[in-house]
Design a protein around this motif. Structure first.
Motif, PDB file in Angstrom:
ATOM      1  N   MET A  52       2.604   5.526   0.274  1.00  0.00           N
ATOM      2  CA  MET A  52       2.877   5.051   1.639  1.00  0.00           C
ATOM      3  C   MET A  52       2.431   3.590   1.734  1.00  0.00           C
ATOM      4  SD  MET A  52       1.384   8.403   3.667  1.00  0.00           S
ATOM      5  CE  MET A  52      -0.328   8.132   3.232  1.00  0.00           C
ATOM      6  N   ASP A  53       3.363   2.687   1.477  1.00  0.00           N
ATOM      7  CA  ASP A  53       2.960   1.274   1.376  1.00  0.00           C
ATOM      8  C   ASP A  53       3.668   0.424   2.429  1.00  0.00           C
ATOM      9  OD1 ASP A  53       1.553  -0.830   0.295  1.00  0.00           O
ATOM     10  OD2 ASP A  53       2.970  -1.182  -1.339  1.00  0.00           O
ATOM     11  N   GLY A  54       3.038  -0.676   2.802  1.00  0.00           N
ATOM     12  CA  GLY A  54       3.686  -1.651   3.676  1.00  0.00           C
ATOM     13  C   GLY A  54       3.137  -1.740   5.090  1.00  0.00           C
ATOM     14  N   ASN A  55       2.023  -1.070   5.345  1.00  0.00           N
ATOM     15  CA  ASN A  55       1.446  -1.126   6.697  1.00  0.00           C
ATOM     16  C   ASN A  55       1.035  -2.553   7.074  1.00  0.00           C
ATOM     17  OD1 ASN A  55       1.660   1.618   6.532  1.00  0.00           O
ATOM     18  ND2 ASN A  55      -0.538   2.045   6.500  1.00  0.00           N
ATOM     19  N   GLY A  56       0.439  -3.258   6.108  1.00  0.00           N
ATOM     20  CA  GLY A  56      -0.031  -4.622   6.371  1.00  0.00           C
ATOM     21  C   GLY A  56       1.135  -5.550   6.683  1.00  0.00           C
ATOM     22  N   ARG A  57       2.209  -5.420   5.903  1.00  0.00           N
ATOM     23  CA  ARG A  57       3.380  -6.277   6.120  1.00  0.00           C
ATOM     24  C   ARG A  57       4.063  -5.956   7.447  1.00  0.00           C
ATOM     25  NH1 ARG A  57       5.525  -5.102   0.291  1.00  0.00           N
ATOM     26  NH2 ARG A  57       3.683  -3.757   0.389  1.00  0.00           N
ATOM     27  N   ARG A 113      -3.770  -6.257  10.548  1.00  0.00           N
ATOM     28  CA  ARG A 113      -3.329  -5.237   9.577  1.00  0.00           C
ATOM     29  C   ARG A 113      -3.597  -3.811  10.056  1.00  0.00           C
ATOM     30  NH1 ARG A 113      -2.348  -6.430   4.380  1.00  0.00           N
ATOM     31  NH2 ARG A 113      -3.182  -4.422   3.737  1.00  0.00           N
ATOM     32  N   HIS A 118      -1.733   0.250  10.051  1.00  0.00           N
ATOM     33  CA  HIS A 118      -2.256   1.559   9.625  1.00  0.00           C
ATOM     34  C   HIS A 118      -2.139   2.572  10.764  1.00  0.00           C
ATOM     35  CE1 HIS A 118      -3.462  -0.362   6.033  1.00  0.00           C
ATOM     36  NE2 HIS A 118      -4.524  -0.989   6.517  1.00  0.00           N
ATOM     37  N   GLY A 161      -2.959   8.081   0.316  1.00  0.00           N
ATOM     38  CA  GLY A 161      -3.501   7.477   1.526  1.00  0.00           C
ATOM     39  C   GLY A 161      -4.499   6.365   1.279  1.00  0.00           C
ATOM     40  N   ASN A 215      -8.636   0.595  -3.249  1.00  0.00           N
ATOM     41  CA  ASN A 215      -8.605   0.155  -1.848  1.00  0.00           C
ATOM     42  C   ASN A 215     -10.009  -0.055  -1.250  1.00  0.00           C
ATOM     43  OD1 ASN A 215      -5.612   2.103  -1.018  1.00  0.00           O
ATOM     44  ND2 ASN A 215      -5.777  -0.052  -1.608  1.00  0.00           N
ATOM     45  N   ARG A 223     -11.014  -3.601  -0.187  1.00  0.00           N
ATOM     46  CA  ARG A 223     -10.486  -4.284   1.005  1.00  0.00           C
ATOM     47  C   ARG A 223     -11.618  -4.647   1.973  1.00  0.00           C
ATOM     48  NH1 ARG A 223      -4.519  -1.991   2.428  1.00  0.00           N
ATOM     49  NH2 ARG A 223      -3.733  -2.103   0.300  1.00  0.00           N
ATOM     50  N   GLU A 252     -11.307  -3.196   7.608  1.00  0.00           N
ATOM     51  CA  GLU A 252     -10.061  -2.472   7.326  1.00  0.00           C
ATOM     52  C   GLU A 252     -10.370  -1.082   6.770  1.00  0.00           C
ATOM     53  OE1 GLU A 252      -7.044  -4.589   5.095  1.00  0.00           O
ATOM     54  OE2 GLU A 252      -5.868  -2.758   4.820  1.00  0.00           O
ATOM     55  N   LEU A 309      -9.392   2.526   8.425  1.00  0.00           N
ATOM     56  CA  LEU A 309      -8.659   3.559   7.690  1.00  0.00           C
ATOM     57  C   LEU A 309      -9.438   4.876   7.716  1.00  0.00           C
ATOM     58  CD1 LEU A 309      -7.336   1.399   4.740  1.00  0.00           C
ATOM     59  CD2 LEU A 309      -5.922   2.784   6.279  1.00  0.00           C
TER      60      LEU A 309
END
Ligand code: IPE
Ligand code: IPE
Ligand code: MG
Length: 242
Positions: free
Chosen positions: A13-18, A27, A31, A57, A62, A65, A69, A73
């Motif tokens: 599940m990628d791309g939340n930050g973008r 960011r 999430h 997840g 991670n 980070r 953040e 999460l």
């Protein structure tokens, strides 16, 4: 179950930050938005008859980070475990945690533990693996260590170690390998996810960012999977065994 429905779907599940960046939001807002996509993916998989859904997840990497953040999460994870409890149990979804749950905050551990124990106590229609503080290499190293211990204590001989014996020491022991691996947000890499288990998974990478990933995207990925010709090193045939 239709023959083209994968038994096991795994999702990076990628791309939340973008997603957040595109909206000039912090960011963590990405999430938060991603939590709805998680609920929808679980519901859809349950509905179409998937046996196992594994969601990546939080990786072992991670933890690097920024602290705020990571804290956000973890608090979202805590909220997920509490808020989704009723629906997951009603839907007969068995929850398992893959990875290093002991590294998660105690309050998160307790909520997840309750979810895992309550859902394991009843018959299940689907398994939901939550990969949290998960790393494929670390999982493989743990399995190797367990095998070494078994050999040292004479429970196992080195020549008895084969792929099945090894796989039985992984956290996914007893589960089918992922048939379909989906990664959102366009990145073409595994990022330390299920390194052993994805040996023959069909990979579908979609450009959609995780918070935008809806039921229709998941169904499209399953359709794409249905068009693939799986060979497992053999020749094209009607079934993997054929
Ligand atoms: C995925 O989104 C969520 C986690 C890895 C926890 P990212 O936070 O990696 O989002 P991008 O890749 O920076 O857009
Ligand atoms: C992989 O995404 C981990 C999860 C989705 C939980 P990352 O965003 O952390 O991966 P990289 O850093 O882009 O490879
Ligand atoms: Mg990312």
């Amino acid at each position: 179950m239709s023959p083209t429905v994968p038994r096991h779907i795994a999702i990076i599940m990628d791309g939340n930050g973008r997603w957040a960046h595109a909206r000039a939001l912090p960011r963590v807002e990405g999430h938060k938005a991603g939590a709805d996509s998680v609920r929808e993916a679980v519901r859809t998989c349950r509905e179409i008859g998937v046996e196992v859904l594994t969601l990546y997840g939080f990786s072992t990497e991670n933890w690097r980070r920024p602290r705020e953040e990571v804290e956000t999460l973890m608090s979202l994870l805590h909220r997920y475990a509490l808020e989704e409890r009723r629906e997951l149990l009603d839907q007969r979804i068995r929850v398992r945690v893959l990875g290093q749950p002991w590294r998660l905050p105690k309050i998160v551990q307790r909520a997840l533990n309750d979810l895992c124990l309550s859902s394991a106590a009843r018959p299940h229609a689907m398994t939901l693996n939550l990969a949290l503080s998960y790393g494929g290499r670390s999982e493989i190293v743990d399995a190797a260590r367990a095998l070494a211990e078994d050999v040292r204590s004479s429970r196992l001989r080195p020549d008895e170690v084969d792929e099945a014996v090894f796989a039985a020491r992984l956290q996914t022991a007893g589960q089918p390998d992922p048939d379909l691996l989906i990664r959102t947000s366009g990145e073409m890499r595994l990022s330390n996810f299920l390194l052993w288990q994805v040996a023959y998974s069909e990979i579908v990478v979609v450009d959609t960012l995780w918070p935008d990933f809806r039921r229709a995207h998941l169904l499209a990925a399953v359709e794409e999977y249905g068009r693939r010709s799986r060979r497992f090193g053999g020749v094209p045939g009607p079934s993997p065994e054929g």
